[in-house]
Write an enzyme that holds these catalytic residues in place. Structure first.
Site, short mmCIF file in Angstrom:
data_model
loop_
_atom_site.label_atom_id
_atom_site.label_comp_id
_atom_site.label_asym_id
_atom_site.label_seq_id
_atom_site.Cartn_x
_atom_site.Cartn_y
_atom_site.Cartn_z
N HIS A 1 0.85 -1.19 0.00
CA HIS A 1 0.00 0.00 0.00
C HIS A 1 0.89 1.25 0.00
CE1 HIS A 1 0.84 0.51 4.26
NE2 HIS A 1 0.16 -0.56 4.62
N HIS B 1 3.88 1.52 2.41
CA HIS B 1 5.09 0.78 2.00
C HIS B 1 5.79 1.53 0.87
CE1 HIS B 1 2.25 -2.66 3.22
NE2 HIS B 1 3.13 -2.58 4.19
N CYS C 1 1.98 -12.00 19.82
CA CYS C 1 1.07 -11.41 18.83
C CYS C 1 1.58 -11.76 17.44
CB CYS C 1 1.00 -9.89 18.99
SG CYS C 1 0.10 -9.13 17.61
N CYS D 1 2.19 -8.61 15.12
CA CYS D 1 3.50 -7.94 15.31
C CYS D 1 4.65 -8.94 15.17
CB CYS D 1 3.62 -7.32 16.70
SG CYS D 1 2.40 -6.09 17.10
N CYS E 1 -3.71 -6.99 21.66
CA CYS E 1 -2.67 -6.14 21.05
C CYS E 1 -3.30 -4.80 20.62
CB CYS E 1 -2.05 -6.85 19.85
SG CYS E 1 -1.01 -5.74 18.89
N HIS F 1 -3.11 -4.47 16.60
CA HIS F 1 -3.88 -5.39 15.76
C HIS F 1 -5.26 -5.71 16.30
CE1 HIS F 1 0.27 -5.89 14.41
NE2 HIS F 1 -0.29 -5.99 13.23
N LYS G 1 -4.18 3.88 11.01
CA LYS G 1 -3.11 3.12 10.39
C LYS G 1 -3.67 2.40 9.16
CE LYS G 1 0.43 -0.21 11.18
NZ LYS G 1 1.05 -1.27 11.85
N LYS H 1 -4.99 -3.96 5.83
CA LYS H 1 -6.02 -4.72 5.16
C LYS H 1 -7.22 -4.92 6.09
CE LYS H 1 -5.75 -7.39 1.31
NZ LYS H 1 -4.80 -8.06 0.49
N1 MSP Z 1 8.77 -7.70 8.03
C1 MSP Z 1 8.92 -6.63 8.96
C2 MSP Z 1 10.25 -5.92 8.74
C3 MSP Z 1 11.47 -6.76 8.85
S1 MSP Z 1 12.92 -5.89 8.48
C4 MSP Z 1 14.16 -6.88 8.91
C5 MSP Z 1 7.76 -5.64 8.80
N2 MSP Z 1 7.13 -5.67 7.63
S2 MSP Z 1 5.84 -4.76 7.24
O1 MSP Z 1 5.50 -5.17 5.91
O2 MSP Z 1 4.83 -4.87 8.23
O3 MSP Z 1 6.27 -3.26 7.28
C6 MSP Z 1 7.48 -2.81 6.76
C7 MSP Z 1 7.57 -1.32 6.69
O4 MSP Z 1 6.55 -0.75 5.87
C8 MSP Z 1 7.45 -0.49 7.97
O5 MSP Z 1 8.54 -0.49 8.82
C9 MSP Z 1 7.39 0.87 7.34
O6 MSP Z 1 8.67 1.21 6.88
C10 MSP Z 1 6.47 0.62 6.16
N3 MSP Z 1 5.10 0.99 6.43
C11 MSP Z 1 4.05 0.17 6.69
N4 MSP Z 1 2.94 0.95 6.83
C12 MSP Z 1 3.26 2.25 6.68
C13 MSP Z 1 2.55 3.46 6.71
N5 MSP Z 1 1.25 3.51 6.90
N6 MSP Z 1 3.24 4.62 6.50
C14 MSP Z 1 4.60 4.61 6.29
N7 MSP Z 1 5.29 3.49 6.27
C15 MSP Z 1 4.65 2.30 6.47
O7 MSP Z 1 7.52 -4.88 9.72
#
Ligand code: MSP
Length: 479
Positions: free
Chosen positions: A18, A21, A126, A129, A144, A147, A294, A297
């Protein structure tokens, strides 16, 4: 040649990408573009975090094997970033054999050094997380807060990592290395957490969990997904071989604020325990929310970045996301703001000044034919921009470009070259503005690589503006 190794978090595959990311990816890609322009040897790593409980649960729900599910989802993430023109050097998947060998080697090394031991784990976990929780972290001691789901009660024999042993070392490292955690506020949060709380040893394996990397000397256990995932930063550069020797520790980890404890406390402790140098910097960014919530999904409010980039181009989305929140802060995503940014900052600002100069030059038969320059030459004239870019303050750098664009437009309006009769005078005005725009086009290049190159070609007489409309207005009604 100076080195710049940049990493993003590896993404969980239970979800599709999304715009939150995409924000992380654009930050990393922009930093990589900037350092490439500065002639650094750049290596950009991203990928997918596949060995988690979430993968298993999602695959079960979809009635396919976790292996098939991972293949499908990893390719979804890979293709999304490719379509968005993100120029990573390597896309690592934690299900790769090579990665699991490196994780097992490091686990064994730390075990042999005496920092991993066996004990009973009794507590809460969790899956959202992928984290062991204590009651005080939870709502009603079991739910949590992130979540909104009840944590699982676990009681099993696990391997533990002596995290508590590293508290002092990590504290000292953070204090003695001002560049280790950026920005300052996030560093202070970590410091006060370390100073006020005791650090507990952590469980780093799970029992009878047939998805994940097995503990090398105990088949009944798999390695905790965070221990496994963090090591991607080493396996992604083929630790301990050539690429690792070139790029480590010239490492900048870019992460979201949600995972700062894992990166600023657990990761450096693992590295010290394994006898590996610590990375140079951990850059922690804030979050985009949708109407203050936040993105996820489960809340059904996530926006697919491809929906926007297919229509308006990936660089436009990059520009908006990077310009709207200053590094480290949170912000709200708004499609209305997206249109405003692109139209006001680009079409009406830089784009408008460029059009004005080119149209007037054509009308008066004046050739705009500037001498070609290099990024580093231009950078010397803009130390303020350089300082902002060096600490990933892309929002500040964009403001700097915008202000310069505004003043070029203002100068044109004051000098009114269209009212002049003397061709030499008109020429002087236009060439002066063209030179200023030429400089700005370089400063824009980390954000808009293709468009900036076109602007440079126009201003050095190698491309006609009419062959390439730059920064046209975009229409809100088209969404
Ligand atoms: N898999 C772990 C990371 C392991 S690194 C060794 C993880 N993955 S995640 O897919 O949940 O999220 C990864 C990253 O996506 C977050 O740390 C952040 O950088 C980014 N984001 C997820 N949602 C976000 C927003 N709503 N806004 C900005 N960044 C976001 O955690």
């Amino acid at each position: 040649m100076q080195k710049f190794y940049i990493t993003t978090p590896i993404f969980y595959i239970n979800d599709t990408p999304h715009i939150g990311h995409a924000y992380t990816m654009f930050l990393a890609d922009t930093a990589a573009n900037y350092y490439r322009l500065r002639d650094y040897d750049v290596y950009f790593l991203t990928g997918t975090d596949e060995n988690s409980q979430k993968t298993l649960e999602r695959a079960k729900k979809d009635n396919i094997t976790p292996y098939d599910f991972s293949e499908k989802m990893a390719s979804n993430w890979f293709e999304t970033w490719k379509k968005m023109n993100i120029k990573f050097n390597r896309f690592i998947r934690t299900s790769e054999k090579q990665h699991s060998i490196i994780v097992q080697n490091i686990f064994k090394k730390i075990y042999d050094n005496g920092d991993i031991y066996k004990n009973i784990y009794k507590g809460l976990y969790c899956t959202g997380c992928e984290e062991f929780k204590t009651q005080k972290d939870l709502i009603d001691e079991k739910i949590c807060p992130l979540h909104k789901k009840e944590c699982k009660e676990i009681c099993e024999e696990n391997y533990f990592f002596k995290l508590s042993k590293y508290k002092k070392k990590i504290l000292n490292h953070i204090k003695n290395n001002p560049e280790f955690i950026i920005p300052e506020e996030k560093k202070n949060e970590i410091l006060s957490m370390l100073e006020s709380e005791s650090l507990q040893d952590i469980s780093i394996s799970r029992q009878n969990n047939n998805w994940g990397i097995p503990v090398p000397f105990d088949d009944s256990q798999t390695i905790y997904v965070w221990f496994d995932a963090l090591i991607n930063y080493l396996s992604g550069i083929d630790y301990p071989n050539e690429k690792y020797k070139i790029f480590w520790p010239e490492t900048r980890h870019l992460i979201g604020k949600d995972i700062s404890k894992f990166h600023c406390i657990m990761w450096p402790s693992i590295l010290i325990a394994a006898g590996i140098k610590l990375p140079k910097s951990i850059f922690i960014h804030g979050f985009f929310t949708i109407e203050g919530e936040k993105m996820s999904k489960s809340l059904n409010n996530a926006i697919n970045p491809l929906k926007i980039t297919d229509k308006y181009g990936a660089n436009s989305l990059r520009y908006y996301l990077l310009s709207d929140i200053s590094f480290g802060n949170d912000g709200n995503f708004s499609i209305k703001r997206f249109f405003e940014r692109i139209n006001n900052d680009l079409s009406d600002n830089f784009g408008n000044a460029l059009r004005r100069v080119c149209v007037l030059a054509k009308k008066n038969n004046i050739e705009i034919n500037l001498v070609q320059k290099k990024f580093n030459e231009i950078l010397k004239n803009h130390p303020e921009y350089q300082n902002l870019m060096d600490c990933f303050n892309f929002c500040g750098a964009i403001s700097y470009i915008r202000e310069n664009g505004t003043s070029i437009n203002q100068l044109i309006s004051i000098e009114k070259p269209w009212e002049l009769k003397n061709k030499k005078e008109i020429e002087n005005i236009l060439i002066d503005k063209a030179a200023k725009l030429y400089e700005l086009s370089f400063l824009l290049e980390p954000f808009f690589p293709e468009e900036s190159k076109k602007a440079q070609n126009i201003l050095t007489g190698n491309l006609d503006l009419e062959d390439s409309i730059l920064f046209p207005k975009i229409e809100m009604s088209a969404t």
